[in-house]
Every structure is written in C-alpha cells, then in structure tokens.
Design a protein around this motif. Structure first.
Motif, PDB file in Angstrom:
ATOM      1  N   GLY A 190       0.793  -1.228   0.000  1.00  0.00           N
ATOM      2  CA  GLY A 190       0.000   0.000   0.000  1.00  0.00           C
ATOM      3  C   GLY A 190       0.823   1.275   0.000  1.00  0.00           C
ATOM      4  O   GLY A 190       0.267   2.372   0.034  1.00  0.00           O
ATOM      5  N   THR A 191       2.145   1.153  -0.051  1.00  0.00           N
ATOM      6  CA  THR A 191       2.967   2.352   0.111  1.00  0.00           C
ATOM      7  C   THR A 191       2.909   3.284  -1.099  1.00  0.00           C
ATOM      8  O   THR A 191       3.259   4.444  -0.992  1.00  0.00           O
ATOM      9  CB  THR A 191       4.425   1.966   0.403  1.00  0.00           C
ATOM     10  N   ASP A 192       2.468   2.789  -2.246  1.00  0.00           N
ATOM     11  CA  ASP A 192       2.246   3.664  -3.406  1.00  0.00           C
ATOM     12  C   ASP A 192       0.751   3.922  -3.575  1.00  0.00           C
ATOM     13  O   ASP A 192       0.313   5.066  -3.632  1.00  0.00           O
ATOM     14  CB  ASP A 192       2.826   3.001  -4.658  1.00  0.00           C
ATOM     15  N   VAL A 221      -1.924   3.627  -1.578  1.00  0.00           N
ATOM     16  CA  VAL A 221      -2.650   4.376  -0.549  1.00  0.00           C
ATOM     17  C   VAL A 221      -2.376   5.876  -0.699  1.00  0.00           C
ATOM     18  O   VAL A 221      -3.298   6.699  -0.645  1.00  0.00           O
ATOM     19  CB  VAL A 221      -2.308   3.862   0.869  1.00  0.00           C
ATOM     20  N   ALA A 222      -1.112   6.243  -0.955  1.00  0.00           N
ATOM     21  CA  ALA A 222      -0.792   7.661  -1.140  1.00  0.00           C
ATOM     22  C   ALA A 222      -1.516   8.215  -2.369  1.00  0.00           C
ATOM     23  O   ALA A 222      -2.074   9.321  -2.326  1.00  0.00           O
ATOM     24  CB  ALA A 222       0.719   7.841  -1.280  1.00  0.00           C
ATOM     25  N   LYS A 235      -5.132   8.710  -1.717  1.00  0.00           N
ATOM     26  CA  LYS A 235      -5.363   9.854  -0.834  1.00  0.00           C
ATOM     27  C   LYS A 235      -5.308  11.173  -1.599  1.00  0.00           C
ATOM     28  O   LYS A 235      -6.090  12.080  -1.330  1.00  0.00           O
ATOM     29  CB  LYS A 235      -4.315   9.881   0.286  1.00  0.00           C
ATOM     30  N   ARG A 240       8.165  -8.974   0.587  1.00  0.00           N
ATOM     31  CA  ARG A 240       8.479  -7.600   0.972  1.00  0.00           C
ATOM     32  C   ARG A 240       9.877  -7.219   0.482  1.00  0.00           C
ATOM     33  O   ARG A 240      10.794  -8.054   0.453  1.00  0.00           O
ATOM     34  CB  ARG A 240       8.431  -7.451   2.493  1.00  0.00           C
ATOM     35  N   SER A 279      12.389   4.160   2.170  1.00  0.00           N
ATOM     36  CA  SER A 279      12.892   4.194   3.547  1.00  0.00           C
ATOM     37  C   SER A 279      12.691   2.822   4.187  1.00  0.00           C
ATOM     38  O   SER A 279      11.964   1.992   3.656  1.00  0.00           O
ATOM     39  CB  SER A 279      12.094   5.238   4.337  1.00  0.00           C
ATOM     40  N   PRO A 280      13.327   2.576   5.357  1.00  0.00           N
ATOM     41  CA  PRO A 280      13.140   1.274   6.009  1.00  0.00           C
ATOM     42  C   PRO A 280      11.667   0.933   6.213  1.00  0.00           C
ATOM     43  O   PRO A 280      11.245  -0.205   5.950  1.00  0.00           O
ATOM     44  CB  PRO A 280      13.853   1.444   7.351  1.00  0.00           C
ATOM     45  N   GLN A 281      10.860   1.901   6.651  1.00  0.00           N
ATOM     46  CA  GLN A 281       9.447   1.607   6.914  1.00  0.00           C
ATOM     47  C   GLN A 281       8.733   1.179   5.626  1.00  0.00           C
ATOM     48  O   GLN A 281       7.855   0.327   5.649  1.00  0.00           O
ATOM     49  CB  GLN A 281       8.726   2.850   7.475  1.00  0.00           C
ATOM     50  N   ILE A 282       9.093   1.805   4.520  1.00  0.00           N
ATOM     51  CA  ILE A 282       8.425   1.473   3.255  1.00  0.00           C
ATOM     52  C   ILE A 282       8.917   0.124   2.739  1.00  0.00           C
ATOM     53  O   ILE A 282       8.130  -0.679   2.227  1.00  0.00           O
ATOM     54  CB  ILE A 282       8.606   2.638   2.258  1.00  0.00           C
ATOM     55  N   ASN A 329       9.730  -2.272   4.627  1.00  0.00           N
ATOM     56  CA  ASN A 329       9.111  -3.266   5.518  1.00  0.00           C
ATOM     57  C   ASN A 329       7.678  -3.588   5.110  1.00  0.00           C
ATOM     58  O   ASN A 329       7.097  -4.556   5.599  1.00  0.00           O
ATOM     59  CB  ASN A 329       9.086  -2.748   6.961  1.00  0.00           C
ATOM     60  N   ARG A 351      18.453  13.045  -1.748  1.00  0.00           N
ATOM     61  CA  ARG A 351      18.762  12.454  -0.446  1.00  0.00           C
ATOM     62  C   ARG A 351      19.055  10.966  -0.631  1.00  0.00           C
ATOM     63  O   ARG A 351      18.548  10.343  -1.559  1.00  0.00           O
ATOM     64  CB  ARG A 351      17.561  12.612   0.500  1.00  0.00           C
ATOM     65  N   SER A 365      18.035   8.716   1.320  1.00  0.00           N
ATOM     66  CA  SER A 365      16.894   7.948   1.810  1.00  0.00           C
ATOM     67  C   SER A 365      15.605   8.594   1.306  1.00  0.00           C
ATOM     68  O   SER A 365      15.606   9.763   0.928  1.00  0.00           O
ATOM     69  CB  SER A 365      16.917   7.933   3.335  1.00  0.00           C
ATOM     70  N   ILE A 366      14.529   7.806   1.356  1.00  0.00           N
ATOM     71  CA  ILE A 366      13.166   8.244   1.028  1.00  0.00           C
ATOM     72  C   ILE A 366      12.960   8.568  -0.453  1.00  0.00           C
ATOM     73  O   ILE A 366      11.961   8.173  -1.032  1.00  0.00           O
ATOM     74  CB  ILE A 366      12.688   9.429   1.898  1.00  0.00           C
ATOM     75  N   PRO A 374       9.083  -1.719  11.922  1.00  0.00           N
ATOM     76  CA  PRO A 374       8.569  -0.352  11.810  1.00  0.00           C
ATOM     77  C   PRO A 374       7.877  -0.146  10.458  1.00  0.00           C
ATOM     78  O   PRO A 374       8.468  -0.443   9.420  1.00  0.00           O
ATOM     79  CB  PRO A 374       9.835   0.524  11.890  1.00  0.00           C
ATOM     80  N   VAL A 375       6.663   0.323  10.497  1.00  0.00           N
ATOM     81  CA  VAL A 375       5.930   0.647   9.262  1.00  0.00           C
ATOM     82  C   VAL A 375       5.194   1.973   9.475  1.00  0.00           C
ATOM     83  O   VAL A 375       5.109   2.478  10.591  1.00  0.00           O
ATOM     84  CB  VAL A 375       4.912  -0.453   8.855  1.00  0.00           C
ATOM     85  N   MET A 388      -0.083   4.719   6.034  1.00  0.00           N
ATOM     86  CA  MET A 388      -0.201   3.997   4.767  1.00  0.00           C
ATOM     87  C   MET A 388      -0.788   2.603   4.981  1.00  0.00           C
ATOM     88  O   MET A 388      -0.885   1.826   4.048  1.00  0.00           O
ATOM     89  CB  MET A 388       1.181   3.830   4.123  1.00  0.00           C
TER      90      MET A 388
END
Ligand code: SF4
Ligand code: FES
Ligand code: FES
Lengths: 334, 187
Positions: A34-36, A38-39, A42, A77, A103-106, A108, A233, A235-236, B68-69, B73
């Motif tokens: 959902g990281t692409d 969902v954004a 929105k 993942r 990023s790490p969260q994305i 994950n 950058r 990251s991100i 961590p997430v 999202m």
C-alpha cells in the motif's frame, strides 16, 4: 490530514477470488504493502472503489533459488528480498537496488511486485488535489493538457521503480495470472517488454490480471551487473537517475555481451545493447564510449524534480562509474 | 433518489481485533480508515503523530509484528490478528525505555513531533542489535535506520547520539552476558 476516500476493502482468501474481483475493471485495484497505492488514492490521482488486499495469498510468496530461474514471489516484501543471503550472493545488484528504495518503513511494507507496478511519477501529478486543480489539472488528473510536453501526444510521467533497470539487464521475466473459464492461467513476459509509453497506464497488465512472481535467470560465468541510483537524499527519495549496467566477459576479459538499462526517462525504461563493443577489453576508453552512447540515446524530461539537462549529464557519469567498477577495484561496486 | 452503493455492506465498519502494546483490542474500523486514524481518533493514543499522511515523514511510525511501518499507509482492517506497538507501549511499568532516557538526557527532541516515530524506528534497531552475534555500534548504520524519519528541528546529530548511547548499553550488556557464560563454562 489526508484522508482516504470511502472504499470497499476485500481481503482475498484465494487467488481465484482476487482475480475474479480484479476482472471487474479499473475501479478495482490490487493492494500489497500500500505504500504507493494508498498515497495515490489519498491525493486522488488514482481513483478506485475497491481494493483487493493480497496479503494472505501463498501463491505470491516464497523465494526459490534451486532452479536455473530464480523465482521470487511478487508479494515478498522489499526488505526480505534485499536481505536474502542467497539473492545477495546471486544478484548483488538487485539486492543493492532494492535496499535503496524509499525508507526502512516502506521496505518493511512494500513488495517487489508493488515496485514493478509503481505508478509513474511527475511533479505535476504527485501533488495535492488542490494544487493540481489550481494548475488546471493535466492528462493524468482532471485536465486536458500535459505540462511537461504541452501539445504532445500523451502523458510522459517517469517510471521511477529502482528494481526495473536491474531486472531488465538481468533478463528477468514476470509471471502474470488471469482467470479463464474459472481456472488460473499463467503467462510470462520479459520485464523489458512489460512497459508502455503511456504514462496513464504504463504497465502492460490488463484488467483481471495480476503479477504473481518475478523470475530471474542465474548469471553465467563472467557476468556481473551494477546498479547506480542518484537522488537528492540517500533515503526516502525516488531515483532521479537510475541505471543498470551488465557486462558478460569471456575468459580473456573481453566483452562477450553487455547492456545498459535506464529508468526515470518517460513511462518506459530503455534497454541499450552494447553489441558494438563485443570483443573489446573493459577499460576507460570503452567506459567513455558506452557512457557517451547512453547520453546520446537518453533524454530525461522535465517530468520529475531537478533540472533534466543535469540529470542527462549525471546519467552519463553514473554509467561511467558503473563500468569503472570492472577495472578499478576501489570504485564502489555492488 | 440515489441508488444505494453496491458496496454498501462492505463499506460499513468492520470489527478488527489486534494486539496493541501487548493487550488485545477490538475496534470498529471503517475500511478506508488508516491505522494512524484508528489509533488517534478511536483509541485516543495520540503519541503516534500524523505528519504528511502520505509516506514521506515517518512521524506515524509504529511497529507491526516487530517491523517499523507507516501507520498512515496501513489500512486499519489489515492489522487484524497482528501485533501493533506504539510509543505508548515503549516504557514498562512507569519506567522510560532506555531510548526515552537517552533522548531526554542528550536533548534529542526539540518540538518533539518526530520523536515518537524516531523512537519506534530506533527501538526496532536496538532489538535487532540484541540478537546479533558480535554487535557493534555504527553511526552510519543508525543514520540508515532512521532514514525514513524526518526531523525539521534538531539537525539529527543529537538523535543519532542518543540512539548510539542506548545501543552501546545493549552491546555492553550482551558482552557482559557472554563473559559471564564463559566464566561459567570454565568453572
Ligand atoms: S507527464 Fe504531463 S500528463 Fe503526465 S502527469 Fe506529468 S504533466 Fe500530467
Ligand atoms: S504521517 Fe505517515 S509518513 Fe508522514
Ligand atoms: S524535534 Fe521537531 S521535528 Fe524533530
């Protein structure tokens, strides 16, 4: 606050059920991390009434390195693919590229299949609804003109997936499932043939189809690939320059075959074969000539952030740096 | 007359049960609500911050099944059956988590808006460090671990230092434990 519009969320309990819902049309979308999506839902740049969450489907999971074609489930993942020790050994350029996504969260949450299907990006579309409305919209939202190439033929938003150039030079394929008479039918296509020039729909996956796996052939002896990403950058950020180089050398260290893939141009990445240099040693002359060829053939557009002329020059430099890793031991390899 | 939406039933709130900071909770989550919205507006856990709400800033970072997430999202209905940790669950029994202590000691928070997200990313790193064979503390690795968390105030130096100090405690503890088990083996 940026809220999602009202949605129906279906948690798929079987591949057949997921494909049945996806076949209803473009208003039904597949959801992984959902990281692409969902954004994009929105900000309203993607419209959907239903999302089909694929998380539980076992068909989309697993990493199998036993055969000549390594199989990676599309639902794996990014973090798990990037940190897989066997894949790091077999395809270091791929795991390096995946470890540099977002990023790490994305990583994950986001998946390999999701990265391959990442929507195209453009500075006129990845904005709030209000911002786009004030611009009068564009072809990819509620408007009639492209601001990158006014009067041009269509949307030229940029393919920005880090995994794509490296999978292209590795000769990877994807497996795509659909339903026929109630049964799951699989087709295969090369990653190099997966993308179209239409930024509104650049992935050649029809309604009712679903990307289920990525298949990567093991590299022959003497072959290696390198991925290079540049962004503001570390990251991100999405890549602003994204290129992969693969060279296959013979026993004497001469070029047997080679190719360069380039992303973040328009909606379609570019694959440039290096046939002209077959039989040549890998040295600074070859590196300069190949980099000049890539510079000539590739024209980054003012679609993503940063000056496109700079990105074109930077692409030349990144190709040069990639090739230098073959003959300069201290050059950063991956 | 408006035709009823064909998806009406599926758009109604569904009951979602998950572990929240070690305790089971059940909420009635509308399908288009994200995890950060459920945490803040249904469960009143406002420690998790809502920054950009589109995956750029990391202020909403929580841990789902340890990783961590971004809660902005993540659809709330998709955490059914999973384990969610927020900043409210970091300290135990009224005691702050080592990271909360080092952040306070070193002044690693200014406005504090990024802090809960930073702490959740850093706590996963500390837990991972504790499982390694020969852990070492490396500022470059800490920067990468915090790569998805933006801070508009501090300039990051103090944050990286605070994480490093807490990480060294983890490493020292692991070394002491290893030495003790060596001593035992010699006895
Ligand atoms: S390339 Fe043109 S049509 Fe496509 S998103 Fe950008 S401005 Fe809009
Ligand atoms: S609020 Fe979730 S990433 Fe910014
Ligand atoms: S302390 Fe203000 S954003 Fe980090």
């Amino acid at each position: 606050m940026l809220r999602l519009p009202e949605l129906e969320v279906v948690i798929a309990d079987s591949l057949v059920a997921a494909l049945t819902r996806l076949a209803e049309g473009r208003h039904v979308r597949a959801l992984q991390g959902g990281t692409d999506l969902v954004a994009n839902l929105k900000t309203g740049q993607t419209k959907a009434q239903t999302v089909v969450a694929l998380g539980p489907l076992s068909e989309l999971h697993g990493i199998d390195t036993s055969g000549e074609m390594v199989r990676i489930g599309a639902g794996e993942r990014l973090v798990d693919v990037a940190q897989n020790a066997e894949l790091q050994e077999l395809f270091p350029a791929l795991t390096y590229a995946l470890a540099r996504i977002a990023s790490p969260q994305i990583r994950n949450a986001g998946t390999l299949g999701g990265n391959l299907c990442l929507d195209t990006r453009c500075r006129f579309i990845n904005q709030s609804d209000l911002w786009r409305e004030a611009m009068g919209g564009c072809l990819k939202s509620h408007g009639h003109e492209c601001h990158v190439i006014p009067g041009g033929g269509g949307c030229v938003a940029a393919l920005s997936a880090d995994s794509v150039p490296v999978l292209m030079v590795l000769g990877a394929e994807v497996e795509i499932a659909r339903l026929q008479d109630g049964a799951v039918l699989l087709r295969r296509t090369r990653v190099a043939d997966l993308y179209d020039t239409d930024g509104l729909r650049h992935v050649r996956i029809a309604d009712g189809e679903l990307l289920t796996a990525v298949l990567v052939p093991k590299l022959p002896e003497g072959a290696r690939a390198v991925y290079r990403k540049w962004a503001v950058r570390q990251s991100i950020d999405f890549p602003l320059v994204s290129t992969a180089v693969r060279l296959d050398l013979d026993r004497d260290g001469k070029l047997k075959q080679g190719k360069v893939a380039v992303g973040v141009l328009g909606p379609r990445p570019r694959l440039i074969p290096l046939d002209r240099w077959v039989g040549r040693p890998i040295d600074e002359t070859l590196a300069q000539q190949v980099a000049a060829q890539v510079f000539d053939r590739c024209h980054p557009l003012p679609n993503v952030l940063y000056d496109h002329e700079y990105r074109r020059e930077r692409l030349r430099v990144e190709v040069l740096r990639a090739i230098r890793t073959w003959f300069t031991p201290t050059a950063a390899a991956n | 007359m408006t035709a009823p939406s064909p998806n009406h039933a599926a758009r109604a709130a569904t009951l979602v049960t998950f572990q929240l900071n070690g305790e089971p909770v059940t909420v009635a989550a509308p399908p288009h609500w994200t995890l950060v919205e459920v945490l803040r507006y249904q469960l009143n856990l406002t420690g998790t911050k809502q920054g950009c709400d589109k995956g750029d800033c990391g202020a909403c970072t929580v841990r789902v099944d340890g990783a961590p997430v971004l809660a902005c999202m993540t659809l709330a209905v998709l955490v059914q059956g999973r384990s969610v940790e927020t900043v409210e669950g970091l300290g135990v029994g009224g005691e702050p988590h080592p990271l909360q202590r080092t952040f306070a000691e070193l002044g690693a928070a200014q406005c504090g808006f990024c802090t809960p997200g930073m702490l959740m990313s850093a706590s996963a790193y500390l837990d991972d460090l504790a499982t390694r064979d020969a852990p070492t503390v490396d500022a470059v690795e800490i920067s990468a671990v915090l790569g998805g968390n933006l801070c508009r105030c501090t300039g990051y130096t103090k944050i990286v230092q605070a994480v490093a100090v807490a990480a060294r405690e983890v490493v020292e503890r692991a070394q002491t434990l290893a030495e003790m088990s060596n001593d035992e083996a010699m006895l």
